[in-house]
Design a protein around this motif. Sequence first.
Motif, PDB file in Angstrom:
ATOM      1  N   ASP A  28     -16.658 -14.216  11.685  1.00  0.00           N
ATOM      2  CA  ASP A  28     -18.123 -14.190  11.686  1.00  0.00           C
ATOM      3  C   ASP A  28     -18.669 -12.926  12.330  1.00  0.00           C
ATOM      4  O   ASP A  28     -18.189 -12.498  13.379  1.00  0.00           O
ATOM      5  CB  ASP A  28     -18.681 -15.403  12.434  1.00  0.00           C
ATOM      6  N   ASP A  29     -19.664 -12.332  11.668  1.00  0.00           N
ATOM      7  CA  ASP A  29     -20.347 -11.128  12.154  1.00  0.00           C
ATOM      8  C   ASP A  29     -19.422  -9.936  12.342  1.00  0.00           C
ATOM      9  O   ASP A  29     -19.665  -9.075  13.162  1.00  0.00           O
ATOM     10  CB  ASP A  29     -21.091 -11.415  13.475  1.00  0.00           C
ATOM     11  N   SER A  30     -18.328  -9.890  11.615  1.00  0.00           N
ATOM     12  CA  SER A  30     -17.393  -8.777  11.693  1.00  0.00           C
ATOM     13  C   SER A  30     -17.170  -8.216  10.296  1.00  0.00           C
ATOM     14  O   SER A  30     -17.271  -8.937   9.302  1.00  0.00           O
ATOM     15  CB  SER A  30     -16.054  -9.241  12.263  1.00  0.00           C
ATOM     16  N   PHE A  31     -16.849  -6.926  10.228  1.00  0.00           N
ATOM     17  CA  PHE A  31     -16.507  -6.303   8.953  1.00  0.00           C
ATOM     18  C   PHE A  31     -15.232  -6.913   8.382  1.00  0.00           C
ATOM     19  O   PHE A  31     -15.059  -7.000   7.189  1.00  0.00           O
ATOM     20  CB  PHE A  31     -16.338  -4.792   9.149  1.00  0.00           C
ATOM     21  N   TYR A  32     -14.325  -7.346   9.263  1.00  0.00           N
ATOM     22  CA  TYR A  32     -13.027  -7.867   8.841  1.00  0.00           C
ATOM     23  C   TYR A  32     -13.073  -9.378   8.710  1.00  0.00           C
ATOM     24  O   TYR A  32     -13.391 -10.073   9.660  1.00  0.00           O
ATOM     25  CB  TYR A  32     -11.937  -7.480   9.843  1.00  0.00           C
ATOM     26  N   ASP A  33     -12.747  -9.889   7.506  1.00  0.00           N
ATOM     27  CA  ASP A  33     -12.614 -11.334   7.343  1.00  0.00           C
ATOM     28  C   ASP A  33     -11.433 -11.814   8.177  1.00  0.00           C
ATOM     29  O   ASP A  33     -11.518 -12.800   8.887  1.00  0.00           O
ATOM     30  CB  ASP A  33     -12.374 -11.703   5.879  1.00  0.00           C
ATOM     31  N   TYR A  34     -10.323 -11.084   8.028  1.00  0.00           N
ATOM     32  CA  TYR A  34      -9.160 -11.375   8.854  1.00  0.00           C
ATOM     33  C   TYR A  34      -8.229 -10.170   8.845  1.00  0.00           C
ATOM     34  O   TYR A  34      -8.310  -9.309   7.979  1.00  0.00           O
ATOM     35  CB  TYR A  34      -8.404 -12.626   8.385  1.00  0.00           C
ATOM     36  N   CYS A  35      -7.340 -10.138   9.838  1.00  0.00           N
ATOM     37  CA  CYS A  35      -6.318  -9.090   9.949  1.00  0.00           C
ATOM     38  C   CYS A  35      -4.949  -9.775   9.969  1.00  0.00           C
ATOM     39  O   CYS A  35      -4.836 -10.917  10.407  1.00  0.00           O
ATOM     40  CB  CYS A  35      -6.495  -8.284  11.236  1.00  0.00           C
ATOM     41  N   ALA A  36      -3.939  -9.052   9.499  1.00  0.00           N
ATOM     42  CA  ALA A  36      -2.591  -9.622   9.469  1.00  0.00           C
ATOM     43  C   ALA A  36      -1.558  -8.525   9.728  1.00  0.00           C
ATOM     44  O   ALA A  36      -1.738  -7.388   9.300  1.00  0.00           O
ATOM     45  CB  ALA A  36      -2.314 -10.278   8.121  1.00  0.00           C
ATOM     46  N   ASP A  37      -0.511  -8.895  10.441  1.00  0.00           N
ATOM     47  CA  ASP A  37       0.590  -7.968  10.662  1.00  0.00           C
ATOM     48  C   ASP A  37       1.337  -7.743   9.348  1.00  0.00           C
ATOM     49  O   ASP A  37       1.287  -8.577   8.443  1.00  0.00           O
ATOM     50  CB  ASP A  37       1.553  -8.520  11.720  1.00  0.00           C
ATOM     51  N   ILE A  38       2.028  -6.605   9.249  1.00  0.00           N
ATOM     52  CA  ILE A  38       2.844  -6.296   8.075  1.00  0.00           C
ATOM     53  C   ILE A  38       4.270  -6.035   8.547  1.00  0.00           C
ATOM     54  O   ILE A  38       4.509  -5.794   9.736  1.00  0.00           O
ATOM     55  CB  ILE A  38       2.294  -5.079   7.290  1.00  0.00           C
ATOM     56  N   ASP A  39       5.226  -6.049   7.616  1.00  0.00           N
ATOM     57  CA  ASP A  39       6.614  -5.808   8.012  1.00  0.00           C
ATOM     58  C   ASP A  39       6.886  -4.306   8.139  1.00  0.00           C
ATOM     59  O   ASP A  39       6.080  -3.470   7.730  1.00  0.00           O
ATOM     60  CB  ASP A  39       7.602  -6.505   7.073  1.00  0.00           C
ATOM     61  N   ASP A  40       8.041  -3.976   8.697  1.00  0.00           N
ATOM     62  CA  ASP A  40       8.388  -2.580   8.979  1.00  0.00           C
ATOM     63  C   ASP A  40       8.473  -1.727   7.722  1.00  0.00           C
ATOM     64  O   ASP A  40       8.093  -0.558   7.730  1.00  0.00           O
ATOM     65  CB  ASP A  40       9.716  -2.502   9.746  1.00  0.00           C
ATOM     66  N   GLU A  41       8.970  -2.295   6.624  1.00  0.00           N
ATOM     67  CA  GLU A  41       9.084  -1.528   5.383  1.00  0.00           C
ATOM     68  C   GLU A  41       7.704  -1.175   4.828  1.00  0.00           C
ATOM     69  O   GLU A  41       7.471  -0.041   4.409  1.00  0.00           O
ATOM     70  CB  GLU A  41       9.905  -2.310   4.347  1.00  0.00           C
ATOM     71  N   GLU A  42       6.797  -2.144   4.834  1.00  0.00           N
ATOM     72  CA  GLU A  42       5.420  -1.868   4.388  1.00  0.00           C
ATOM     73  C   GLU A  42       4.767  -0.815   5.277  1.00  0.00           C
ATOM     74  O   GLU A  42       4.051   0.055   4.800  1.00  0.00           O
ATOM     75  CB  GLU A  42       4.568  -3.142   4.428  1.00  0.00           C
ATOM     76  N   ARG A  43       5.023  -0.919   6.580  1.00  0.00           N
ATOM     77  CA  ARG A  43       4.456   0.030   7.539  1.00  0.00           C
ATOM     78  C   ARG A  43       4.878   1.455   7.190  1.00  0.00           C
ATOM     79  O   ARG A  43       4.064   2.371   7.142  1.00  0.00           O
ATOM     80  CB  ARG A  43       4.901  -0.343   8.948  1.00  0.00           C
ATOM     81  N   GLU A  45       5.926   2.643   4.291  1.00  0.00           N
ATOM     82  CA  GLU A  45       5.297   3.036   3.026  1.00  0.00           C
ATOM     83  C   GLU A  45       3.823   3.387   3.220  1.00  0.00           C
ATOM     84  O   GLU A  45       3.327   4.360   2.652  1.00  0.00           O
ATOM     85  CB  GLU A  45       5.431   1.907   1.999  1.00  0.00           C
ATOM     86  N   ASP A  46       3.131   2.594   4.036  1.00  0.00           N
ATOM     87  CA  ASP A  46       1.706   2.847   4.273  1.00  0.00           C
ATOM     88  C   ASP A  46       1.482   4.165   5.004  1.00  0.00           C
ATOM     89  O   ASP A  46       0.531   4.900   4.700  1.00  0.00           O
ATOM     90  CB  ASP A  46       1.077   1.698   5.059  1.00  0.00           C
ATOM     91  N   ILE A  47       2.331   4.488   5.963  1.00  0.00           N
ATOM     92  CA  ILE A  47       2.206   5.755   6.677  1.00  0.00           C
ATOM     93  C   ILE A  47       2.448   6.921   5.720  1.00  0.00           C
ATOM     94  O   ILE A  47       1.710   7.912   5.731  1.00  0.00           O
ATOM     95  CB  ILE A  47       3.154   5.802   7.900  1.00  0.00           C
ATOM     96  N   ALA A  48       3.453   6.799   4.875  1.00  0.00           N
ATOM     97  CA  ALA A  48       3.710   7.851   3.884  1.00  0.00           C
ATOM     98  C   ALA A  48       2.530   8.002   2.926  1.00  0.00           C
ATOM     99  O   ALA A  48       2.127   9.126   2.602  1.00  0.00           O
ATOM    100  CB  ALA A  48       4.991   7.543   3.108  1.00  0.00           C
ATOM    101  N   ASN A  49       1.938   6.888   2.491  1.00  0.00           N
ATOM    102  CA  ASN A  49       0.764   6.949   1.613  1.00  0.00           C
ATOM    103  C   ASN A  49      -0.424   7.588   2.317  1.00  0.00           C
ATOM    104  O   ASN A  49      -1.178   8.361   1.699  1.00  0.00           O
ATOM    105  CB  ASN A  49       0.379   5.554   1.120  1.00  0.00           C
ATOM    106  N   LEU A  50      -0.589   7.288   3.580  1.00  0.00           N
ATOM    107  CA  LEU A  50      -1.672   7.897   4.360  1.00  0.00           C
ATOM    108  C   LEU A  50      -1.551   9.416   4.326  1.00  0.00           C
ATOM    109  O   LEU A  50      -2.506  10.118   3.998  1.00  0.00           O
ATOM    110  CB  LEU A  50      -1.627   7.391   5.810  1.00  0.00           C
ATOM    111  N   VAL A  51      -0.381   9.912   4.650  1.00  0.00           N
ATOM    112  CA  VAL A  51      -0.168  11.355   4.738  1.00  0.00           C
ATOM    113  C   VAL A  51      -0.192  12.023   3.361  1.00  0.00           C
ATOM    114  O   VAL A  51      -0.794  13.076   3.185  1.00  0.00           O
ATOM    115  CB  VAL A  51       1.163  11.668   5.463  1.00  0.00           C
ATOM    116  N   ASN A  52       0.430  11.401   2.391  1.00  0.00           N
ATOM    117  CA  ASN A  52       0.592  12.038   1.080  1.00  0.00           C
ATOM    118  C   ASN A  52      -0.590  11.875   0.137  1.00  0.00           C
ATOM    119  O   ASN A  52      -0.746  12.684  -0.781  1.00  0.00           O
ATOM    120  CB  ASN A  52       1.862  11.521   0.406  1.00  0.00           C
ATOM    121  N   TYR A  53      -1.414  10.840   0.343  1.00  0.00           N
ATOM    122  CA  TYR A  53      -2.478  10.571  -0.629  1.00  0.00           C
ATOM    123  C   TYR A  53      -3.879  10.433  -0.034  1.00  0.00           C
ATOM    124  O   TYR A  53      -4.846  10.844  -0.668  1.00  0.00           O
ATOM    125  CB  TYR A  53      -2.145   9.319  -1.450  1.00  0.00           C
TER     126      TYR A  53
END
Length: 161
Positions: A28-43, A45-53
Amino acid sequence: MHSRIFQISTEQIDKENYLNENTLNQGDDSFYDYCADIDDEERKEDIANLVNYALPKGMFELVSEDTIRYKGDGIEQWKEEYVANIRKKAEAITVENMLEWNSTYYLKQAIENPLDTAYHFYLDGEGCQSFAEPSFEFMQFVCSIEPGTLLYIGGVIDYHF
């Protein structure tokens, strides 16, 4: 929609201070409906996508799976493009369309999210901040550091908005 929040600092981040699904205000009253942890492999990949794209091409390089280097290339051009884009969006607003949601929405997006990404940035290495920010705050931070500065990635979490 889902995207990611990246915790980034100029200091190495202790594992116990990593951003996690319980760090940020959500619901309620937040931009985020919810947050969730991710696994190490996704992490990784996401860091590589951040830097590369998502980040400006050639401005950063991946040094290790959780460290990036700010190279400094293109920051002045990025600043010029940022200002030009804001001017273009502002000039598109007229007396006739000023009350239409999309005219001011696109200007607001150009100001707050110049990288045009759903990624958010959490610039607190201690894990005490209760919010993450769109890309302008990250780029403002980048403008304050020297080329060659290492940036450390702490927690990376999924969020729904």
